[in-house]
Design a protein around this motif. Structure first.
Motif, PDB file in Angstrom:
ATOM      1  N   ALA A 154       0.917  -1.225  -0.080  1.00 26.81           N
ATOM      2  CA  ALA A 154      -0.186  -0.075   0.062  1.00 26.81           C
ATOM      3  C   ALA A 154       0.896   1.201   0.081  1.00 26.81           C
ATOM      4  CB  ALA A 154      -0.898   0.111   1.137  1.00 26.81           C
ATOM      5  N   ALA A 155       1.819   1.254   0.865  1.00 26.32           N
ATOM      6  CA  ALA A 155       2.682   2.330   0.806  1.00 26.32           C
ATOM      7  C   ALA A 155       3.281   2.723  -0.618  1.00 26.32           C
ATOM      8  CB  ALA A 155       4.131   2.224   1.385  1.00 26.32           C
ATOM      9  N   ASP A 156       3.609   1.549  -1.506  1.00 25.89           N
ATOM     10  CA  ASP A 156       4.122   1.748  -2.606  1.00 25.89           C
ATOM     11  C   ASP A 156       3.077   2.504  -3.597  1.00 25.89           C
ATOM     12  OD1 ASP A 156       6.695   0.680  -2.398  1.00 25.89           O
ATOM     13  OD2 ASP A 156       5.652  -1.328  -2.424  1.00 25.89           O
ATOM     14  N   CYS A 157       2.037   1.939  -3.462  1.00 31.16           N
ATOM     15  CA  CYS A 157       0.746   2.521  -4.392  1.00 31.16           C
ATOM     16  C   CYS A 157       0.712   3.944  -3.866  1.00 31.16           C
ATOM     17  CB  CYS A 157      -0.675   1.697  -3.998  1.00 31.16           C
ATOM     18  SG  CYS A 157      -1.817   2.244  -4.834  1.00 31.16           S
ATOM     19  N   ALA A 158       0.693   4.261  -2.535  1.00 26.84           N
ATOM     20  CA  ALA A 158       0.590   5.821  -2.256  1.00 26.84           C
ATOM     21  C   ALA A 158       1.690   6.526  -3.037  1.00 26.84           C
ATOM     22  CB  ALA A 158       0.667   5.867  -0.874  1.00 26.84           C
ATOM     23  N   ARG A 159       2.892   6.087  -3.039  1.00 26.36           N
ATOM     24  CA  ARG A 159       3.826   6.833  -3.784  1.00 26.36           C
ATOM     25  C   ARG A 159       3.505   7.071  -5.110  1.00 26.36           C
ATOM     26  NH1 ARG A 159       6.910   4.246   0.364  1.00 26.36           N
ATOM     27  NH2 ARG A 159       7.320   2.313  -0.568  1.00 26.36           N
ATOM     28  N   ALA A 160       2.992   5.817  -5.857  1.00 29.69           N
ATOM     29  CA  ALA A 160       2.852   6.026  -7.285  1.00 29.69           C
ATOM     30  C   ALA A 160       1.332   6.921  -7.381  1.00 29.69           C
ATOM     31  CB  ALA A 160       2.347   4.454  -7.545  1.00 29.69           C
ATOM     32  N   VAL A 161       0.640   6.985  -6.717  1.00 24.41           N
ATOM     33  CA  VAL A 161      -0.381   7.840  -6.549  1.00 24.41           C
ATOM     34  C   VAL A 161       0.111   9.393  -6.788  1.00 24.41           C
ATOM     35  CG1 VAL A 161      -2.302   8.864  -5.371  1.00 24.41           C
ATOM     36  CG2 VAL A 161      -2.247   6.748  -5.845  1.00 24.41           C
ATOM     37  N   GLU A 162       1.147   9.541  -6.041  1.00 28.17           N
ATOM     38  CA  GLU A 162       1.695  11.002  -5.860  1.00 28.17           C
ATOM     39  C   GLU A 162       2.515  11.360  -7.210  1.00 28.17           C
ATOM     40  OE1 GLU A 162       3.990  10.830  -2.287  1.00 28.17           O
ATOM     41  OE2 GLU A 162       2.503  10.440  -0.939  1.00 28.17           O
ATOM     42  N   THR A 163       2.825  10.307  -7.756  1.00 27.40           N
ATOM     43  CA  THR A 163       3.536  10.457  -9.151  1.00 27.40           C
ATOM     44  C   THR A 163       2.590  10.402 -10.514  1.00 27.40           C
ATOM     45  OG1 THR A 163       4.024   8.101  -9.881  1.00 27.40           O
ATOM     46  CG2 THR A 163       5.564   9.508  -8.297  1.00 27.40           C
ATOM     47  N   GLY A 164       1.281  10.290 -10.121  1.00 26.44           N
ATOM     48  CA  GLY A 164       0.311  10.602 -11.072  1.00 26.44           C
ATOM     49  C   GLY A 164      -0.017   9.147 -12.043  1.00 26.44           C
ATOM     50  N   ASP A 165       0.614   7.896 -11.315  1.00 28.38           N
ATOM     51  CA  ASP A 165       0.469   6.782 -12.140  1.00 28.38           C
ATOM     52  C   ASP A 165      -1.181   6.335 -12.172  1.00 28.38           C
ATOM     53  OD1 ASP A 165       0.036   3.868 -12.510  1.00 28.38           O
ATOM     54  OD2 ASP A 165       2.248   3.572 -12.148  1.00 28.38           O
ATOM     55  N   PRO A 166      -1.618   6.164 -13.477  1.00 31.47           N
ATOM     56  CA  PRO A 166      -3.080   6.012 -13.734  1.00 31.47           C
ATOM     57  C   PRO A 166      -3.271   4.629 -12.895  1.00 31.47           C
ATOM     58  CG  PRO A 166      -1.973   5.792 -15.712  1.00 31.47           C
ATOM     59  CD  PRO A 166      -0.899   6.420 -14.774  1.00 31.47           C
ATOM     60  N   ARG A 167      -2.658   3.561 -12.862  1.00 28.18           N
ATOM     61  CA  ARG A 167      -3.048   2.472 -12.233  1.00 28.18           C
ATOM     62  C   ARG A 167      -3.167   2.649 -11.102  1.00 28.18           C
ATOM     63  NH1 ARG A 167       2.076  -0.868 -13.975  1.00 28.18           N
ATOM     64  NH2 ARG A 167       2.907   0.861 -13.008  1.00 28.18           N
ATOM     65  N   ALA A 168      -2.419   3.351 -10.202  1.00 21.71           N
ATOM     66  CA  ALA A 168      -2.361   3.430  -9.020  1.00 21.71           C
ATOM     67  C   ALA A 168      -3.519   4.505  -8.589  1.00 21.71           C
ATOM     68  CB  ALA A 168      -0.931   4.207  -8.321  1.00 21.71           C
ATOM     69  N   LEU A 169      -3.794   5.468  -9.346  1.00 23.39           N
ATOM     70  CA  LEU A 169      -4.872   6.531  -8.946  1.00 23.39           C
ATOM     71  C   LEU A 169      -6.286   5.547  -8.991  1.00 23.39           C
ATOM     72  CD1 LEU A 169      -3.765   9.155 -11.258  1.00 23.39           C
ATOM     73  CD2 LEU A 169      -4.054   9.262  -8.657  1.00 23.39           C
ATOM     74  N   ALA A 170      -6.225   4.647 -10.064  1.00 17.79           N
ATOM     75  CA  ALA A 170      -7.407   3.611  -9.839  1.00 17.79           C
ATOM     76  C   ALA A 170      -7.420   2.846  -8.543  1.00 17.79           C
ATOM     77  CB  ALA A 170      -7.471   2.890 -11.345  1.00 17.79           C
ATOM     78  N   VAL A 171      -6.412   2.259  -8.386  1.00  8.60           N
ATOM     79  CA  VAL A 171      -6.520   1.379  -7.113  1.00  8.60           C
ATOM     80  C   VAL A 171      -7.042   2.329  -6.132  1.00  8.60           C
ATOM     81  CG1 VAL A 171      -5.194   0.114  -5.590  1.00  8.60           C
ATOM     82  CG2 VAL A 171      -5.047  -0.533  -8.143  1.00  8.60           C
ATOM     83  N   TRP A 172      -6.348   3.269  -5.795  1.00  8.33           N
ATOM     84  CA  TRP A 172      -6.627   4.300  -4.641  1.00  8.33           C
ATOM     85  C   TRP A 172      -7.938   4.816  -4.593  1.00  8.33           C
ATOM     86  CZ3 TRP A 172      -3.000   4.429  -0.760  1.00  8.33           C
ATOM     87  CH2 TRP A 172      -3.147   5.508   0.145  1.00  8.33           C
ATOM     88  N   GLY A 173      -8.249   5.014  -5.768  1.00  8.12           N
ATOM     89  CA  GLY A 173      -9.702   5.631  -6.081  1.00  8.12           C
ATOM     90  C   GLY A 173     -10.895   4.724  -5.468  1.00  8.12           C
ATOM     91  N   GLU A 174     -10.626   3.517  -5.824  1.00  7.85           N
ATOM     92  CA  GLU A 174     -11.562   2.290  -5.474  1.00  7.85           C
ATOM     93  C   GLU A 174     -11.639   2.241  -3.907  1.00  7.85           C
ATOM     94  OE1 GLU A 174     -13.646   0.420  -7.101  1.00  7.85           O
ATOM     95  OE2 GLU A 174     -13.259   1.463  -9.025  1.00  7.85           O
ATOM     96  N   ALA A 175     -10.342   2.129  -3.444  1.00  2.67           N
ATOM     97  CA  ALA A 175     -10.304   2.082  -1.826  1.00  2.67           C
ATOM     98  C   ALA A 175     -10.835   3.460  -0.995  1.00  2.67           C
ATOM     99  CB  ALA A 175      -8.943   1.851  -1.580  1.00  2.67           C
ATOM    100  N   ILE A 176     -10.537   4.182  -1.743  1.00  2.00           N
ATOM    101  CA  ILE A 176     -11.137   5.573  -1.110  1.00  2.00           C
ATOM    102  C   ILE A 176     -12.718   5.871  -1.040  1.00  2.00           C
ATOM    103  CG2 ILE A 176     -11.565   8.247  -1.295  1.00  2.00           C
ATOM    104  CD1 ILE A 176      -8.811   7.508  -0.006  1.00  2.00           C
ATOM    105  N   GLY A 177     -13.261   5.401  -2.312  1.00  3.38           N
ATOM    106  CA  GLY A 177     -14.658   5.358  -2.353  1.00  3.38           C
ATOM    107  C   GLY A 177     -15.353   4.382  -1.535  1.00  3.38           C
ATOM    108  N   ALA A 178     -14.810   2.988  -1.267  1.00  6.03           N
ATOM    109  CA  ALA A 178     -15.309   1.899  -0.500  1.00  6.03           C
ATOM    110  C   ALA A 178     -15.103   2.548   1.211  1.00  6.03           C
ATOM    111  CB  ALA A 178     -14.504   0.673  -0.501  1.00  6.03           C
ATOM    112  N   LEU A 179     -14.053   3.201   1.435  1.00  8.13           N
ATOM    113  CA  LEU A 179     -13.726   3.748   2.806  1.00  8.13           C
ATOM    114  C   LEU A 179     -14.910   4.789   3.098  1.00  8.13           C
ATOM    115  CD1 LEU A 179     -12.334   3.790   5.181  1.00  8.13           C
ATOM    116  CD2 LEU A 179     -10.489   5.202   4.353  1.00  8.13           C
ATOM    117  N   ALA A 180     -15.108   5.708   2.126  1.00  7.98           N
ATOM    118  CA  ALA A 180     -15.947   6.736   2.232  1.00  7.98           C
ATOM    119  C   ALA A 180     -17.328   6.312   2.537  1.00  7.98           C
ATOM    120  CB  ALA A 180     -16.006   7.627   1.143  1.00  7.98           C
ATOM    121  N   ASP A 181     -17.796   5.278   1.780  1.00  7.97           N
ATOM    122  CA  ASP A 181     -19.161   4.480   1.823  1.00  7.97           C
ATOM    123  C   ASP A 181     -19.308   4.141   3.269  1.00  7.97           C
ATOM    124  OD1 ASP A 181     -19.785   5.168  -0.664  1.00  7.97           O
ATOM    125  OD2 ASP A 181     -19.363   3.259  -1.422  1.00  7.97           O
ATOM    126  N   GLY A 182     -18.139   3.205   3.661  1.00  7.49           N
ATOM    127  CA  GLY A 182     -18.116   2.846   5.088  1.00  7.49           C
ATOM    128  C   GLY A 182     -18.343   3.825   6.254  1.00  7.49           C
TER     129      GLY A 182
END
Length: 310
Positions: free
Chosen positions: A208-236
């Motif tokens: 997950a830490a690697d994913c967060a770092r990839a999000v910060e660089t704008g990696d579209p794959r990481a943004l998709a994974v992170w976005g799915e997790a954020i959406g689920a977390l917000a719903d909960g």
């Protein structure tokens, strides 16, 4: 100097402290649980560690600890002082409070659930200090929760209150360890993000830490994974705040270490989902991995305050 023993028992190690009446950490120590040697060895290690802490207190502060508090994982009967079950420690129905009190020459001992105990510390002396209602969520390998009400933690009728990680947010979604599908834990924990990013990146060792770092660089794959997790977390979280109306939401655990990479989009996602609900403060936990130990100390001091009142 009057003090108490505080012990936080994890899957592989234990954190401990001697804590003064003003909350000062007088002494800190760590010790392995020895779980590879079986549950009886784990219990023996806990009792031995507590005895070492008592002896240290006598040497350094002229008297033994006045009480002890112990936080343990799994299912906990804190009323009767029994560690009911913990898969990672492989124990069942351990009368830990009585065993520790006997080992410590009869001093009062409080037994608590690790997440609820950590939540107690965050609520009283951490990120929730001063809040009359809060919800504490550590986002680690799984997702648990602690409900804070007027300076105490609500355990529920059977000790299961706060298990927000097992709210179903995506019906029919990935299987959760609890047996349901689409649980918040299976989609938005640090463990879930690690699994999703390892698959998306093609790196089996990615987390997950690697994913967060990839999000910060704008990696579209990481943004998709992170976005799915954020959406689920917000719903909960919206489900949680709809039921509980907390003043503060405290987010801890490994995923919270991503800082604004997590909290910026999470606050926006929660705000976008609420309708009539009041938006609480959403803040990072303040105490890190010391929360459980500090909470165990609070449980111990609470025992003594009850005795004085009585």
């Amino acid at each position: 100097m009057r003090h108490v023993i505080a012990l936080d028992v994890g899957g592989t190690g234990m954190k401990a402290a001697l804590i003064g009446a003003d909350g000062t950490l007088l002494h800190q120590a760590r010790c392995p649980t020895g779980r590879e040697r079986g549950p009886d060895a784990v219990v023996a290690a806990i009792l031995d560690f507590a005895a070492e802490l008592r002896d240290h207190g006598v040497r350094e502060y002229g008297e033994p600890a006045a009480a002890a508090g112990v936080a343990v994982p799994g299912i906990v009967d804190d009323v009767n002082g029994i560690a009911v079950y913990a898969a990672n420690l492989r124990w069942k129905d351990v009368p830990l409070r009585a065993l520790m009190s006997e080992r410590l020459d009869g001093v009062p001992v409080a037994l608590g659930h690790d997440v609820r105990t950590g939540g107690l510390a965050e609520g009283r002396i951490g990120a929730g200090n001063g809040a009359d209602r809060f919800l504490f969520l550590p986002l680690g390998t799984g997702i648990a929760g602690a409900i804070g009400i007027e300076g105490r933690i609500e355990a529920g009728a059977h000790g299961y209150a706060g298990e927000i990680g097992h709210i179903v947010v995506r019906p029919g979604g990935p299987e959760c360890g609890c047996g349901q599908r689409g649980c918040l834990e299976a989609l938005a924990s640090a463990g879930a993000v690690s699994r999703a990013w390892a698959e998306a990146s093609g790196d089996p060792d990615a987390d997950a830490a690697d994913c967060a770092r990839a999000v910060e660089t704008g990696d579209p794959r990481a943004l998709a994974v992170w976005g799915e997790a954020i959406g689920a977390l917000a719903d909960g979280l919206v489900t949680g705040l709809t039921l509980l109306d907390p003043r503060v939401l405290i987010i801890g655990g490994g995923l919270a270490e991503a800082g604004d990479t997590l909290f910026g989009p999470l606050r926006a996602a929660v705000e976008a989902r609420i309708t009539f609900q009041k938006l609480p403060l959403i803040v990072p936990a303040a105490l890190g991995d010391t929360a459980g130990c500090l909470g165990a100390g609070l449980l111990a001091w609470d025992l003594l305050s009850v005795e004085v009142t009585a």
